[in-house]
Scaffold this motif. Structure first.
Motif, short mmCIF file in Angstrom:
data_model
loop_
_atom_site.label_atom_id
_atom_site.label_comp_id
_atom_site.label_asym_id
_atom_site.label_seq_id
_atom_site.Cartn_x
_atom_site.Cartn_y
_atom_site.Cartn_z
N GLY A 114 -4.38 0.04 -4.83
CA GLY A 114 -5.76 -0.24 -5.14
C GLY A 114 -5.93 -0.24 -6.64
O GLY A 114 -5.08 0.27 -7.37
N ALA A 115 -7.04 -0.80 -7.11
CA ALA A 115 -7.29 -0.85 -8.55
C ALA A 115 -8.79 -0.86 -8.79
O ALA A 115 -9.57 -1.33 -7.95
CB ALA A 115 -6.65 -2.09 -9.17
N LYS A 116 -9.17 -0.34 -9.95
CA LYS A 116 -10.58 -0.32 -10.34
C LYS A 116 -10.67 -0.41 -11.85
O LYS A 116 -9.97 0.30 -12.57
CB LYS A 116 -11.26 0.96 -9.87
N LEU A 117 -11.56 -1.30 -12.32
CA LEU A 117 -11.83 -1.39 -13.75
C LEU A 117 -12.62 -0.17 -14.18
O LEU A 117 -13.54 0.27 -13.48
CB LEU A 117 -12.63 -2.65 -14.07
N ILE A 118 -12.26 0.38 -15.34
CA ILE A 118 -12.98 1.51 -15.90
C ILE A 118 -13.22 1.25 -17.39
O ILE A 118 -12.64 0.31 -17.95
CB ILE A 118 -12.22 2.85 -15.68
N GLU A 119 -14.06 2.04 -17.99
CA GLU A 119 -14.39 1.92 -19.41
C GLU A 119 -14.80 0.48 -19.77
O GLU A 119 -14.24 -0.13 -20.68
CB GLU A 119 -13.24 2.41 -20.29
N ASP A 120 -15.78 -0.03 -19.02
CA ASP A 120 -16.33 -1.37 -19.26
C ASP A 120 -15.27 -2.47 -19.22
O ASP A 120 -15.34 -3.44 -19.98
CB ASP A 120 -17.09 -1.43 -20.59
N GLY A 121 -14.27 -2.32 -18.36
CA GLY A 121 -13.25 -3.35 -18.19
C GLY A 121 -12.13 -3.29 -19.20
O GLY A 121 -11.24 -4.13 -19.18
N LYS A 122 -12.14 -2.28 -20.07
CA LYS A 122 -11.08 -2.15 -21.07
C LYS A 122 -9.82 -1.52 -20.48
O LYS A 122 -8.74 -1.65 -21.04
CB LYS A 122 -11.55 -1.31 -22.25
N LYS A 123 -9.99 -0.82 -19.35
CA LYS A 123 -8.86 -0.17 -18.70
C LYS A 123 -8.91 -0.44 -17.20
O LYS A 123 -9.97 -0.73 -16.65
CB LYS A 123 -8.86 1.34 -18.98
N LEU A 124 -7.75 -0.34 -16.58
CA LEU A 124 -7.62 -0.57 -15.15
C LEU A 124 -6.88 0.62 -14.56
O LEU A 124 -5.76 0.92 -14.95
CB LEU A 124 -6.82 -1.86 -14.90
N ARG A 125 -7.54 1.30 -13.63
CA ARG A 125 -6.88 2.41 -12.93
C ARG A 125 -6.18 1.81 -11.71
O ARG A 125 -6.80 1.20 -10.85
CB ARG A 125 -7.90 3.46 -12.46
#
Length: 143
Positions: A114-125
């Motif tokens: 699974g994946a999720k954008l974090i920090e306004d799309g600057k990072k991807l978990r």
């Protein structure tokens, strides 16, 4: 002078719109960070297919550029990790992507992902799962 101001305003609006679109999509170039050493590991190009599914391929290895997947099975056995697809089948699920697969070239194992954008799309978990257990990495978007 008014034309220049209008042109600058239009450029700012388009720039903001493109940043907002970028923030909503995981497609792009990502630097992977090793969760144990915290060192840059690879560059992964993530693409979004016509059905909205994400897939990702290694396009550069930082530490061991000639590494091969000697622990992989099947078609990836002993193939170069550089150029290898390591992420596939992630489907949009609200603000996240889920039900995909991720290959760990170091172990040769394939995990549910699974994946999720974090920090306004600057990072991807990015997470790899086996049952209720998971391991996460945070990847950094590259321009």
């Amino acid at each position: 002078m008014i034309r220049i101001a209008k042109a600058a305003c239009v450029a700012a609006v388009f720039g903001l719109a493109s940043q907002m679109a970028l923030a909503g999509s995981a497609a792009g170039l990502w630097k992977t960070i090793d969760d144990e050493t915290h060192q840059a590991k690879a560059l992964v190009q993530i693409n979004e297919g016509p059905n909205g599914e994400l897939s990702g391929k290694v396009i550069k290895l930082y530490q061991h550029p000639d590494a091969v997947c000697d622990k992989c099975d099947g078609a990836n056995k002993d193939k170069p990790v550089n150029g290898m697809q390591i992420l596939w089948g992630l489907k949009k699920d609200g603000e996240e992507w889920s039900d995909g697969k991720i290959l760990d070239p170091k172990s040769g194992k394939i995990y549910t992902s699974g994946a999720k954008l974090i920090e306004d799309g600057k990072k991807l978990r990015v997470r790899g799962y086996i049952g209720p257990f998971f391991r996460s990495q945070v990847w950094e978007r590259q321009q």
